[in-house]
Write a protein that holds these residues in place. Structure first.
Motif, PDB file in Angstrom:
ATOM      1  N   TYR C  51       2.249  -9.371 -35.937  1.00 20.76           N
ATOM      2  CA  TYR C  51       3.228  -8.576 -36.696  1.00 20.76           C
ATOM      3  C   TYR C  51       4.523  -8.418 -35.909  1.00 20.76           C
ATOM      4  O   TYR C  51       5.388  -7.672 -36.296  1.00 20.76           O
ATOM      5  CB  TYR C  51       2.662  -7.179 -36.986  1.00 20.76           C
ATOM      6  N   GLU C  52       4.609  -9.116 -34.777  1.00 22.34           N
ATOM      7  CA  GLU C  52       5.723  -8.821 -33.872  1.00 22.34           C
ATOM      8  C   GLU C  52       7.078  -9.054 -34.524  1.00 22.34           C
ATOM      9  O   GLU C  52       8.054  -8.408 -34.176  1.00 22.34           O
ATOM     10  CB  GLU C  52       5.594  -9.667 -32.600  1.00 22.34           C
ATOM     11  N   TRP C  53       7.139  -9.972 -35.504  1.00 21.10           N
ATOM     12  CA  TRP C  53       8.456 -10.295 -36.082  1.00 21.10           C
ATOM     13  C   TRP C  53       8.983  -9.170 -36.946  1.00 21.10           C
ATOM     14  O   TRP C  53      10.192  -9.022 -37.112  1.00 21.10           O
ATOM     15  CB  TRP C  53       8.377 -11.603 -36.878  1.00 21.10           C
ATOM     16  N   PHE C  54       8.033  -8.375 -37.482  1.00 21.32           N
ATOM     17  CA  PHE C  54       8.500  -7.207 -38.233  1.00 21.32           C
ATOM     18  C   PHE C  54       9.145  -6.209 -37.289  1.00 21.32           C
ATOM     19  O   PHE C  54      10.174  -5.615 -37.590  1.00 21.32           O
ATOM     20  CB  PHE C  54       7.327  -6.565 -38.986  1.00 21.32           C
ATOM     21  N   GLY C  55       8.493  -6.047 -36.118  1.00 19.34           N
ATOM     22  CA  GLY C  55       9.075  -5.160 -35.115  1.00 19.34           C
ATOM     23  C   GLY C  55      10.441  -5.648 -34.687  1.00 19.34           C
ATOM     24  O   GLY C  55      11.410  -4.883 -34.637  1.00 19.34           O
ATOM     25  N   ALA C  56      10.523  -6.958 -34.433  1.00 15.05           N
ATOM     26  CA  ALA C  56      11.790  -7.534 -33.989  1.00 15.05           C
ATOM     27  C   ALA C  56      12.872  -7.297 -35.044  1.00 15.05           C
ATOM     28  O   ALA C  56      14.025  -7.007 -34.723  1.00 15.05           O
ATOM     29  CB  ALA C  56      11.615  -9.031 -33.744  1.00 15.05           C
ATOM     30  N   LEU C  57      12.456  -7.400 -36.300  1.00 13.40           N
ATOM     31  CA  LEU C  57      13.407  -7.231 -37.391  1.00 13.40           C
ATOM     32  C   LEU C  57      14.040  -5.853 -37.362  1.00 13.40           C
ATOM     33  O   LEU C  57      15.261  -5.696 -37.473  1.00 13.40           O
ATOM     34  CB  LEU C  57      12.668  -7.440 -38.721  1.00 13.40           C
ATOM     35  N   SER C 246      11.788 -14.509 -41.693  1.00 13.14           N
ATOM     36  CA  SER C 246      10.652 -14.611 -42.617  1.00 13.14           C
ATOM     37  C   SER C 246      10.072 -13.235 -42.892  1.00 13.14           C
ATOM     38  O   SER C 246       9.672 -12.929 -44.011  1.00 13.14           O
ATOM     39  CB  SER C 246       9.575 -15.512 -42.023  1.00 13.14           C
ATOM     40  N   ALA C 247      10.028 -12.419 -41.846  1.00 12.44           N
ATOM     41  CA  ALA C 247       9.497 -11.074 -42.032  1.00 12.44           C
ATOM     42  C   ALA C 247      10.334 -10.319 -43.048  1.00 12.44           C
ATOM     43  O   ALA C 247       9.808  -9.653 -43.952  1.00 12.44           O
ATOM     44  CB  ALA C 247       9.482 -10.330 -40.694  1.00 12.44           C
ATOM     45  N   LEU C 248      11.642 -10.470 -42.929  1.00 16.94           N
ATOM     46  CA  LEU C 248      12.527  -9.821 -43.898  1.00 16.94           C
ATOM     47  C   LEU C 248      12.244 -10.358 -45.298  1.00 16.94           C
ATOM     48  O   LEU C 248      12.170  -9.595 -46.271  1.00 16.94           O
ATOM     49  CB  LEU C 248      13.988 -10.098 -43.516  1.00 16.94           C
ATOM     50  N   ALA C 249      12.067 -11.686 -45.381  1.00 17.36           N
ATOM     51  CA  ALA C 249      11.783 -12.287 -46.684  1.00 17.36           C
ATOM     52  C   ALA C 249      10.489 -11.723 -47.269  1.00 17.36           C
ATOM     53  O   ALA C 249      10.413 -11.435 -48.457  1.00 17.36           O
ATOM     54  CB  ALA C 249      11.688 -13.798 -46.562  1.00 17.36           C
ATOM     55  N   VAL C 250       9.481 -11.558 -46.397  1.00 19.17           N
ATOM     56  CA  VAL C 250       8.217 -11.001 -46.893  1.00 19.17           C
ATOM     57  C   VAL C 250       8.448  -9.631 -47.491  1.00 19.17           C
ATOM     58  O   VAL C 250       7.958  -9.304 -48.579  1.00 19.17           O
ATOM     59  CB  VAL C 250       7.189 -10.917 -45.741  1.00 19.17           C
ATOM     60  N   ILE C 251       9.249  -8.823 -46.795  1.00 23.40           N
ATOM     61  CA  ILE C 251       9.505  -7.475 -47.308  1.00 23.40           C
ATOM     62  C   ILE C 251      10.222  -7.548 -48.655  1.00 23.40           C
ATOM     63  O   ILE C 251       9.850  -6.877 -49.618  1.00 23.40           O
ATOM     64  CB  ILE C 251      10.345  -6.671 -46.284  1.00 23.40           C
TER      65      ILE C 251
END
Lengths: 368, 309, 414
Positions: C51-57, C246-251
Motif C-alpha cells: 500500500y506504500e504508493w497510497f502513502g506516497a501519494l 496508479s494509486a490516485l487512479a484507483v481512488i
C-alpha cells in the motif's frame, strides 16, 4: 368575491407577420356574463383570449377591462385569471400550493394560504386532498383544482381556454353544469373558448361565433341557433340542411328562393340579412332536421324525397332522404316509442314552418 | 427593422430583470469568451514576436511571417518547404481521420445493439460500465494505456512470456499506442450520439423490412444508417475534432520521432515562447479541422443542428 | 437457421468482451499496478503486494496542491458554466426561428474548437485586456481566473445541451400560468422554471465539474502559477513516474464506480417508489436493482477491508526476500556471463571487460537487452552494443537509475 366587470374589444386586429389572426373584433362583454367564443380550431379565438389576458398585444385597437385600457399592462398586472387548455398545474407543487400560488407571490404567510386553500378545496369538493400532487388526481379533480387556483387570485374576469376538451363525455357534461354553477355563485365575468357548440349553448349568456379571424355573429344561444347571421354560423352551430339557389321573390321579411334541385321554397329572411337581399341574388336557405315534419304543407314549404336510410339514436331517429337530383336531406324525429318511422325506398312528402327556415346571402359553409 | 422588436419582445416575455440577466450572460459568453479571444488570437498570429520594449512601436506591424514559416520553414533553410512541420500537420489530420473511422466501425455494432435492445438491467449495467472510463482523467487514461503498451508493459510482458515474441515490440514508436489511446479517449463521443438516434428508430420499421425479405445488410444500409445519420455525423465530428486537437494522448503515448500538430503548438508556446508563431499554428489547425468537418457535412448533407444531439 | 442465430450470439458476445476489454482493461491493469511494490507502474514482474504508493501519494505536496487548485477551478467553472448554459438554453427557446441556427452554431462551436486553441485564445486575449487595464487588474493574468474562463467557454456548451434536452419537456404554459396568477418574471423563474430545471442543473453541475477536473488541453496554457491536478499528473507522467499515480487512479475509479452505483440504486429506488417500475416484475430489471445494491455493499466492504489491512500489513519482509532472490539470480547470471566470456576469450581475442560497463543507460532499461539471448550478443559485441538497446525510448526511461538494475534484469527474464 369581486363582481364582474365589462370587457370590451374595440376594433382589435392581431397580426403575426403577414398573417391576420384576428380581424376587426368589436365585442362588448357585460360584467357578470358567461361569454363564449365558439369556432373551429385556428379561427383566432385563443388569440383573442391571449390578448385579453395580456400575453399578446393587439396590433391595432384596444382591449378594455372595466373600462380601463390594458395597453402596456402585463399579464401579471391584469385582473384576469386564465385556465389553460392543458390546465398547466404546477407538477412539483402540492395541490394547496398550486391553489394559493397567487397569494404566495404576493407574500402571504403559509398559515393564511393554507386556510384559504382549505376554503377553496371545500368549494370544489376536494376536502383533505390539499397535500397531494397534481399527478395523483383524476382528470375532473385536476380541472377543479385549476378553477380553484384561478379563483384564488380573485380575478374580475376568468378566462377559460377549452378547459373541458381533455375530459371524457360524461365528465364534460357534468363539468358544464358545475362551471355554470360556480360562475353564478361568484358572479364574475367568464370568457370561455370552445369549439364545441353544445358547451357554448348550454353555459353561455352570449356567444360569439368566429371564422378565420372574423366574428360572424354575437348573440345568445337562441339567436345564434335559430337566426344565424351567416351560412357559416348556420352550418357550424348544430346540424342544418342547406338549399342553394337564387332569390325569386321578396315579400317583407320573407323570401322565395328558387333552389337548384328542390323547386321554389319559402323562408323567412334571417334578421341580419333583412334588407340585404334582392331578387336574383345567390342565396342559401337553412332548415334544421328537427323542424321537418312528415306531411304536406303549402306548395312552397313541401319537399318530397326517397328514404335512403334510418338511424336510431336513442332519443331520436335520423332519417336520410334523397330528393330530386340526388339532393341529400336529413330529418330528425323524436323517439316516441315507435319501432321505426319509414321504410327504405318509400317516397315521402315533408314540410316545415316558414318561421323555422332562414334564408340569407350565399357564403362559406363550415367544412365538416 | 425587426431587431428592436425582437428585443422588446424578449424583454416583455422575460421581464426586465430576468431578461437583462439572460442577455448579459449570453452576450458575455458569446462575445467575451468565444468571439473576442478567437479574433484576438487571429490578430496575434499576424504579428512579430517582439520584446516588450518594441511592442506598440512601428516595428509592431502585421506580417504573414508566422504562416510563411509553417510552409517554407526558416529563411535560408536548405529545404524549399518546412517538410518537418508540414508532415506533422498532414499526419495529424490523416491519423485523426483514421481514428474516427476506426471508432465508427468499433462503435456501430454496440450502438445498434444497445439502441435496439429493450432496455432492462443488463443494458443499464453496460451503459454504466461505458460511462465509468469517461469519468477518469484523460491523462490517467493515456497513462493506463502506456502501462499496457510500454516497452516493459503488460502487453509485451504477456506476449514474451507466451513466447510469441522474444523482444519487446515498440508499440510507442510504431504509434500503435497513440492510435489506441486516441480511440480510447473519445470512443464514447462516437457511441452515445449513435446510440441516441438508433434508440429513437421504431423497431417495427426493421421488422417490416425483414418481413419483406430484406437482408441484414440491406436493412442497415436502407433503414438504420439513414436514420442514424445525424448521430453518426455528430459522433464523427466530435471524435475527429477532438482527436486532431488532442494533446494529452500524444504527449503521453506518442513516440519520440513523430509529433502531433498540437505538440508543435505547445512547443511554440511553452518551450520557444514564441506565442505569435504558436497562435498561427493554432489558427491553421482550427481552420483546417473546421473546413474538413464542414466539407464532410456538405458531402453527407448533415446540418449543424444535428451536432450535439 | 438455428446455427446462424447461435453464431450471431457468439459473435456478439465476443464483440462485447473485446469492446469492454478495451474500455475497462487498461483501467484494471493500472489499478493493479498501484499495489505492486515495483518502483515503476507494472504488473509483470509482480514483486510484493503493497500500500506504500497510497502513502506516497498523500505525502506528495504537489499532488495535494493540484487537488486544491482543481477544486477551486472546478467550483468556479461549475458556477460560471451552469449559469451561462442555463441562460443560453433559455434564450435558444425564444430566439426567432431565422436566427436560431446561427445562434445554435455559435454556442455549439466551443465544443468543436480544439482545447488547445481555446486555451491559447484565452491566454492571448486576457493578456491584452490586462495590458489595457494595467497594474490594478492583475487578477486578469491570474492562472485560476484564466483557467476558469477558458474551461467555461466550452463547458458551458455541454451544460447548455443538458438544459436544452430538459427544456424540450417544459410546458411554457406553466410560466404563463404563474405570470397570469400575478407572479413577476423573477418569481416565475424562481418558483416554476428553477424547480423544474433542478435535476438538469444537478447533472450539468456534475458534468461541468468532471469536465473541469479532467481538462488538460485548455488548462495547460492557462494555469500559470496554479497547476491543477491534471497538470501535475501530466508532468509526472512525462518526467518520471512511480505507481502513486496508479494509486490516485484507483481512488478516482473507486469513487466513480461508487457514485455510479449509488446513483443507479437511488434511481431504481425512486422509480419503484413512484411506480414506474414494479419490483420483481421482469427478471433482469429486478435482478439489476439488487445487483447494484450488492455491488455497492461489496465495494464498500472491500474498501474498508483494504484500509483496515493497510494498518497491519507490511510488505517489508516480502521486499527483502524479493531483493535477495533477485540478487541470487543476478549472481548466477553474472557468473554465467563470466563463464561465457572466459570461453569466448579462449576462443577469440579478449574483449573489454563487460562488467565495467553495465547495460544500464536508462532507455530500454528492462527491455530487450536483458533477455538471456541478447545478453550473450551483448557480451559478444561488447561496447558496440549501443545500437540495439538504445533504440526505443522507454516510457519509463529516466526512472531507471542503475540501482534499479536488479529489478530490470528480473523483468527481462520473465
Amino acid at each position: 368575491m369581486s363582481s364582474g366587470v365589462d370587457v370590451t374589444l374595440d376594433n382589435v386586429w392581431i397580426k403575426f407577420g403577414d398573417f391576420v389572426a384576428v380581424r376587426e373584433a368589436n365585442v362588448n362583454i357585460k360584467g357578470g356574463d358567461f361569454f363564449s367564443f365558439l369556432g373551429p380550431s385556428g379561427c383566432g379565438k385563443t388569440t383573442i383570449l391571449r390578448a385579453v389576458s395580456g400575453f399578446l398585444n393587439p396590433s391595432e385597437g384596444r382591449v378594455l377591462i372595466g373600462g380601463k385600457d390594458m395597453a402596456g399592462i402585463g399579464p401579471n398586472k391584469r385582473p384576469t385569471a386564465l385556465i389553460f387548455q392543458n390546465l398547466a398545474l404546477f407538477p412539483l407543487m402540492k395541490v394547496w400550493e398550486n391553489i394559493t400560488f397567487s397569494m404566495e407571490v404576493k407574500g402571504a404567510s403559509a398559515v393564511e394560504r393554507r386556510k384559504r386553500a382549505d376554503e377553496l378545496l371545500d368549494m370544489i369538493a376536494l376536502q383533505g386532498q390539499g397535500d397531494k400532487l397534481p399527478s395523483e388526481l383524476s382528470g375532473g379533480q385536476k380541472q377543479r383544482v385549476a378553477i380553484a387556483r384561478a379563483l384564488c387570485a380573485e380575478p374580475d374576469v376568468l378566462l377559460l381556454d377549452e378547459p373541458l376538451s381533455a375530459l371524457d363525455l360524461k365528465l364534460r357534461q357534468h363539468m358544464r353544469t358545475e362551471l355554470r354553477e360556480i360562475q353564478q355563485r361568484v358572479g364574475i365575468t367568464f370568457i370561455y373558448i370552445t369549439h364545441d357548440q353544445g358547451e357554448a349553448l348550454t353555459m353561455s349568456d352570449s356567444v360569439a361565433v368566429m371564422r378565420n379571424g372574423i366574428i360572424d355573429q354575437i348573440g345568445d344561444g337562441h339567436a345564434v341557433y335559430d337566426t344565424p347571421a351567416t351560412p357559416f354560423v348556420a352550418s357550424f352551430v348544430g346540424e342544418n340542411n342547406v338549399f342553394r339557389g337564387k332569390i325569386s321573390a321578396i315579400n317583407g321579411n320573407e323570401a322565395v328562393i328558387a333552389t337548384n334541385r328542390s323547386g321554389e321554397l319559402l323562408s323567412r329572411i334571417t334578421p341580419a340579412a333583412v334588407g340585404k337581399l334582392k331578387v336574383g341574388d345567390d342565396a342559401m336557405m337553412f332548415v334544421r332536421p328537427e323542424v321537418l315534419n312528415v306531411g304536406e304543407g303549402t306548395d312552397k314549404t313541401t319537399i318530397s324525397a326517397k328514404v335512403l336510410n334510418e338511424e336510431f339514436e336513442g332519443n331520436s331517429y335520423s332519417v336520410f332522404l334523397e330528393g330530386n337530383g340526388g339532393k341529400r336531406i336529413k330529418m330528425a324525429m323524436p323517439n316516441m316509442g315507435q319501432n321505426q318511422h319509414s321504410t327504405k325506398g318509400e317516397v315521402v312528402s315533408f314540410s316545415y314552418d316558414v318561421n323555422n327556415a332562414v334564408v340569407m346571402p350565399a357564403g362559406e359553409l363550415a367544412s365538416e | 427593422m425587426r431587431k428592436p422588436k425582437m428585443f422588446s419582445e424578449f424583454f416583455k416575455n422575460n421581464g426586465l430583470l430576468m431578461g437583462g440577466i439572460l442577455m448579459f450572460l449570453v452576450s458575455f459568453w458569446i462575445i467575451v469568451l468565444i468571439l473576442l479571444p478567437q479574433l484576438s488570437m487571429l490578430d496575434f498570429s499576424f504579428r512579430y514576436n517582439l520584446p516588450p520594449a518594441l511592442q506598440g512601436t512601428e516595428a509592431d506591424s502585421y506580417t504573414l511571417d508566422n504562416y510563411r514559416y509553417l510552409v517554407f520553414g526558416p529563411e535560408g533553410a536548405s529545404d524549399a518547404f518546412n517538410k518537418v512541420d508540414l508532415m506533422v500537420f498532414v499526419r495529424t489530420i490523416l491519423a485523426a481521420m483514421a481514428v474516427t473511422v476506426l471508432n465508427l466501425i468499433l462503435c456501430y455494432p454496440l450502438a445498434y445493439f444497445l439502441g435496439q435492445s429493450k432496455g432492462g438491467g443488463f443494458i443499464r449495467l453496460l451503459v454504466i460500465m461505458l460511462v465509468i472510463p469517461y469519468w477518469i482523467n484523460e491523462i490517467l487514461r493515456a497513462f493506463a494505456l502506456r502501462i499496457i503498451f510500454g516497452d516493459g508493459g503488460v502487453l509485451n510482458g504477456v506476449m514474451m512470456s507466451l513466447g510469441l515474441i522474444d523482444q519487446p515490440y515498440d508499440f510507442i514508436n510504431a504509434d500503435i499506442a497513440l492510435y489506441a489511446g486516441l480511440g480510447y479517449a473519445y470512443i464514447l463521443l462516437m457511441l452515445f450520439p449513435m446510440y441516441n438516434v438508433i434508440e429513437s428508430l421504431d423497431r417495427n420499421q426493421i421488422e417490416a423490412a425483414r418481413d419483406m425479405g430484406a437482408s441484414w445488410v440491406r436493412i442497415h444500409r436502407r433503414i438504420v444508417i439513414p436514420h442514424a445519420k445525424p448521430g453518426i455525423a455528430s459522433g464523427m465530428t466530435m471524435v475527429f475534432m477532438l482527436s486532431a486537437g488532442a494533446l494529452a494522448a500524444p504527449q503521453v503515448l506518442g513516440g519520440t520521432s513523430s509529433l502531433w500538430f498540437t505538440q508543435l503548438v505547445y512547443q511554440w508556446f511553452n518551450d520557444t515562447l514564441n506565442w505569435q508563431q504558436g497562435a498561427a499554428y493554432a489558427i491553421v489547425l482550427l481552420v483546417a479541422s473546421i473546413a474538413i468537418v464542414l466539407g464532410f457535412m456538405k458531402i453527407f448533407k448533415v446540418n449543424m443542428g444535428d451536432i450535439g444531439k | 437457421m438455428r446455427s446462424n442465430i447461435l453464431f450471431g450470439r457468439v459473435a456478439l458476445a465476443v464483440y462485447l468482451v473485446i469492446f469492454f476489454g478495451y474500455l475497462l482493461g487498461p483501467l484494471l491493469v493500472m489499478g493493479l499496478t498501484a499495489f505492486n511494490s515495483a518502483p515503476f507502474p507494472s504488473i509483470t514482474p509482480w514483486q510484493c503486494y503493497t500500500y506504500e504508493w497510497f502513502g506516497a501519494l498523500f505525502q506528495d505536496e504537489r499532488i495535494l496542491n493540484g487537488i486544491k487548485h482543481s477544486f477551486i477551478v472546478g467550483i468556479g467553472t461549475v458556477i460560471l458554466s451552469v449559469s451561462i448554459g442555463l441562460a443560453a438554453s433559455l434564450v435558444l427557446t425564444q430566439v426567432w426561428p431565422r436566427w436560431r441556427s446561427t445562434y445554435y452554431t455559435i454556442i455549439i462551436a466551443p465544443i468543436l474548437i480544439p482545447g488547445v486553441v481555446l486555451g491559447i485564445s484565452t491566454l492571448v486575449f486576457w493578456r491584452r485586456v490586462s495590458e489595457v487595464f494595467g497594474e490594478n487588474a492583475a487578477f486578469l493574468n491570474n492562472g485560476l481566473f484564466l483557467t476558469i474562463i477558458g474551461q467555461s467557454t466550452f463547458i458551458a456548451s455541454y451544460c447548455m445541451l443538458v438544459f436544452v434536452a430538459r427544456l424540450q419537456r417544459f410546458d411554457t404554459g406553466l410560466t404563463e400560468a404563474a405570470l397570469d396568477l400575478g407572479a413577476t418574471h423573477t418569481q416565475a423563474f424562481r418558483k416554476i422554471m428553477l424547480p423544474f430545471m433542478r435535476p438538469a442543473i444537478a447533472s450539468a453541475a456534475v458534468l461541468a465539474f468532471l469536465a473541469s477536473f479532467e481538462n488538460y488541453n485548455t488548462t495547460t496554457f492557462t494555469f500559470g502559477a496554479y497547476p491543477t491536478l491534471t497538470i501535475e499528473l501530466s508532468q509526472m507522467v512525462r518526467y518520471g513516474i512511480n505507481p502513486s499515480i496508479s494509486a490516485l487512479a484507483v481512488i478516482i475509479v473507486a469513487l466513480t464506480v461508487f457514485a455510479a452505483l449509488a446513483a443507479e440504486v437511488y434511481r431504481r429506488r425512486s422509480k419503484i417508489k413512484s411506480g414506474d417500475i414494479k419490483p420483481g416484475k421482469g427478471l433482469p430489471a429486478w435482478m439489476f436493482g439488487n445487483v447494484a445494491t450488492i455491488l455497492l455493499v461489496a465495494l464498500s466492504f472491500v474498501v474498508i477491508a483494504m484500509v483496515y489491512s493497510a494498518q497491519a500489513y507490511s510488505p517489508a519482509q516480502c521486499k527483502i526476500d524479493y531483493k535477495a532472490e533477485r540478487q541470487i539470480e543476478n549472481q548466477t547470471r553474472i557468473e554465467a556471463l563470466q563463464k561465457a566470456r572466459r570461453e569466448a576469450r579462449q576462443n577469440a581475442a579478449p574483449l573489454e571487460s563487460i562488467t565495467s560497463e553495465p547495460p544500464s543507460q536508462g532507455a530500454g532499461a528492462f527491455g530487450s537487452v536483458f533477455a538471456p539471448t541478447n545478453l550473450e550478443d551483448a557480451a559478444g559485441t561488447g561496447s558496440e552494443e549501443s545500437g540495439t538497446p538504445e533504440a526505443p525510448a522507454s516510457p519509463f526511461g529516466s526512472v531507471f537509475a542503475p540501482n534499479n538494475l536488479e529489478d530490470a534484469v528480473g523483468a527481462g527474464k520473465n
